[in-house]
Design a protein around this motif. Structure first.
Motif, short mmCIF file in Angstrom:
data_model
loop_
_atom_site.label_atom_id
_atom_site.label_comp_id
_atom_site.label_asym_id
_atom_site.label_seq_id
_atom_site.Cartn_x
_atom_site.Cartn_y
_atom_site.Cartn_z
N LYS A 194 0.83 -1.21 0.00
CA LYS A 194 0.00 0.00 0.00
C LYS A 194 0.86 1.26 0.00
O LYS A 194 0.58 2.23 -0.69
N SER A 195 1.93 1.23 0.81
CA SER A 195 2.79 2.40 0.92
C SER A 195 3.53 2.69 -0.38
O SER A 195 3.69 3.85 -0.78
N ILE A 196 3.99 1.65 -1.05
CA ILE A 196 4.68 1.84 -2.33
C ILE A 196 3.77 2.53 -3.33
O ILE A 196 4.16 3.51 -3.98
N MET A 197 2.54 2.05 -3.45
CA MET A 197 1.61 2.63 -4.41
C MET A 197 1.20 4.05 -4.02
O MET A 197 0.93 4.89 -4.87
N ASP A 198 1.18 4.32 -2.73
CA ASP A 198 0.72 5.60 -2.22
C ASP A 198 1.79 6.68 -2.34
O ASP A 198 1.49 7.84 -2.64
N VAL A 199 3.05 6.31 -2.12
CA VAL A 199 4.11 7.31 -1.95
C VAL A 199 5.05 7.42 -3.15
O VAL A 199 5.50 8.52 -3.48
N TYR A 200 5.36 6.30 -3.79
CA TYR A 200 6.41 6.30 -4.81
C TYR A 200 5.90 5.85 -6.17
O TYR A 200 5.96 4.66 -6.52
N PRO A 201 5.43 6.77 -7.00
CA PRO A 201 5.13 6.42 -8.40
C PRO A 201 6.40 5.90 -9.06
O PRO A 201 7.50 6.42 -8.83
N HIS A 202 6.26 4.85 -9.88
CA HIS A 202 7.45 4.26 -10.47
C HIS A 202 7.09 3.58 -11.77
O HIS A 202 5.92 3.29 -12.04
N ASN A 203 8.12 3.32 -12.56
CA ASN A 203 7.96 2.56 -13.79
C ASN A 203 8.00 1.07 -13.47
O ASN A 203 7.01 0.36 -13.62
N LYS A 204 9.14 0.61 -12.99
CA LYS A 204 9.28 -0.79 -12.61
C LYS A 204 9.66 -0.90 -11.13
O LYS A 204 10.34 -0.02 -10.59
N LEU A 205 9.22 -1.98 -10.52
CA LEU A 205 9.57 -2.25 -9.13
C LEU A 205 10.55 -3.42 -9.09
O LEU A 205 10.23 -4.52 -9.56
N ILE A 206 11.73 -3.16 -8.55
CA ILE A 206 12.73 -4.21 -8.39
C ILE A 206 12.82 -4.51 -6.90
O ILE A 206 13.18 -3.64 -6.10
N LEU A 207 12.48 -5.71 -6.52
CA LEU A 207 12.41 -6.09 -5.11
C LEU A 207 13.49 -7.11 -4.78
O LEU A 207 13.58 -8.16 -5.41
N MET A 208 14.29 -6.80 -3.78
CA MET A 208 15.27 -7.73 -3.24
C MET A 208 14.75 -8.19 -1.89
O MET A 208 14.40 -7.37 -1.04
N MET A 209 14.69 -9.49 -1.66
CA MET A 209 14.16 -9.97 -0.40
C MET A 209 14.97 -11.15 0.12
O MET A 209 15.49 -11.96 -0.63
N GLY A 210 15.07 -11.21 1.46
CA GLY A 210 15.71 -12.32 2.14
C GLY A 210 14.99 -12.57 3.44
O GLY A 210 14.62 -11.63 4.14
N MET A 211 14.76 -13.82 3.76
CA MET A 211 13.89 -14.18 4.87
C MET A 211 14.57 -15.15 5.84
O MET A 211 15.54 -15.84 5.49
N LEU A 212 14.01 -15.22 7.04
CA LEU A 212 14.35 -16.29 7.95
C LEU A 212 13.44 -17.48 7.65
O LEU A 212 12.42 -17.35 6.97
N ALA A 213 13.82 -18.63 8.17
CA ALA A 213 13.05 -19.85 7.91
C ALA A 213 11.83 -19.90 8.82
O ALA A 213 11.93 -20.22 9.99
N ASN A 214 10.69 -19.53 8.31
CA ASN A 214 9.42 -19.73 9.01
C ASN A 214 8.34 -19.98 7.98
O ASN A 214 8.64 -20.15 6.80
N LYS A 215 7.08 -19.98 8.39
CA LYS A 215 6.06 -20.55 7.51
C LYS A 215 5.09 -19.55 6.89
O LYS A 215 4.05 -19.94 6.39
N HIS A 216 5.41 -18.26 6.88
CA HIS A 216 4.42 -17.29 6.42
C HIS A 216 4.82 -16.58 5.12
O HIS A 216 4.23 -15.59 4.76
N HIS A 217 5.80 -17.10 4.41
CA HIS A 217 6.28 -16.40 3.23
C HIS A 217 5.29 -16.45 2.07
O HIS A 217 5.25 -15.54 1.26
N GLU A 218 4.52 -17.48 1.96
CA GLU A 218 3.54 -17.55 0.88
C GLU A 218 2.49 -16.46 1.04
O GLU A 218 2.14 -15.78 0.07
N ALA A 219 2.01 -16.27 2.26
CA ALA A 219 1.04 -15.20 2.52
C ALA A 219 1.68 -13.83 2.32
O ALA A 219 1.03 -12.89 1.84
#
Length: 296
Positions: free
Chosen positions: A176-201
């Motif tokens: 929501k914040s991305i769409m609200d605050v930062y108009p952009h052409n493309k979104l490049i997302l870098m992500m890294g997670m710990l091992a737990n069970k909520h990443h699909e959601a």
């Protein structure tokens, strides 16, 4: 700004209830709310921004048992946003005693939730406990409040935003914040997670916005392997992702960051999200900080 689970002799605060730390707090909203409601003290007022009906019910029942008054966002106090841009946002606060216009530096509607909760606490202290609080000091404190790595733009060229969203609720707020605050052409997302069970959601909220996804690994013992995270992405991709989504797997976060910077062009937005262990390292690298300067 986060006043979640403050334990104080005069006011107890429970802001949002998210599916986080489920290994400790429980794996249902009711269980998590029950654990967080443990801070409620006999006769001490409770301020909460919880929105889930099941969480509100748990908090209200606990407060009733302890004869504590509940100040619930949307009932006893509320706010509506007035404006938002890259420099901050403002909102109109409506409380049981008065209305106030407030400006805060931090971005995201969830930060308005937290600021409104903080204001409600201050109003209770002022009204019932004779605290001498100058309105100018309150305004200055709220406007200057800052939380590193929480929807924080750290680089202008290319534009790179850091956000420690690592659960579904955080991903929803981030999207929501991305769409609200930062108009952009493309979104490049870098992500890294710990091992737990909520990443699909988590991905259900953020992946539909992404043009290039860079999967990496935090420098922490409980990290999730990037290859394992890729399997989750591939499982949900057909239903929610853009057809032309590009996925890059780079386990070394420093190399992944170089990829993010090189692929984020002038009209694009680069975002680093996931565990705060990753956010801390990336922030230090972008700001050229030493380990001792990180502060977290």
């Amino acid at each position: 700004m986060d006043v979640t689970n403050i334990v104080a002799p005069v006011v107890s605060v429970i802001t949002n209830i998210g599916m986080d730390h489920t290994d400790v707090l429980g794996d249902t909203i009711e269980q998590i709310a029950g654990e967080k409601a443990g801070i409620i003290k006999p006769g001490v007022p409770v301020v909460t921004c919880a929105t889930q009906p099941e969480a509100v019910k748990v908090i209200q029942e606990k407060a009733q048992q302890l004869q504590s008054s509940v100040y619930l966002a949307g009932d006893q106090f509320s706010y509506h946003r007035l404006d938002s841009n890259e420099n901050g946002q403002s909102f109109h606060f409506t409380g049981p005693f008065r209305d106030l216009d407030v400006r805060i530096r931090m971005q995201g509607s969830h930060q308005c939730d937290n600021a409104a909760a903080a204001l409600m606490v201050l109003e209770l202290l002022r009204q019932y406990m004779a605290f001498m609080l100058d309105d100018n000091d309150i305004a200055l404190g709220l406007e200057n409040a800052f939380w590193a790595g929480r929807f924080e733009k750290v680089v202008d060229e290319p534009r790179i935003v850091l956000d420690g969203a690592h659960n579904p609720e955080g991903a929803e707020s981030l999207a929501k914040s991305i769409m609200d605050v930062y108009p952009h052409n493309k979104l490049i997302l870098m992500m890294g997670m710990l091992a737990n069970k909520h990443h699909e959601a988590y991905l259900q909220h953020i992946l539909p916005l992404v043009d290039t996804l860079i999967l990496t690994e935090p420098d922490f013992r409980r990290k999730m392997d990037a290859a394992e995270l890729l399997q989750i992405v591939e499982r949900v991709r057909p239903a929610i992702a853009k057809q032309e989504l590009e996925i890059i797997v780079e386990p070394e976060w420093a190399k992944a960051l170089d990829l993010l910077k090189s692929r984020t062009e002038a009209e694009d937005l680069g975002v680093v999200s996931g565990t705060l262990y990753l956010i801390a390292d990336v922030r230090a690298a972008l700001l050229h900080q030493t380990d001792s300067e990180k502060g977290w």
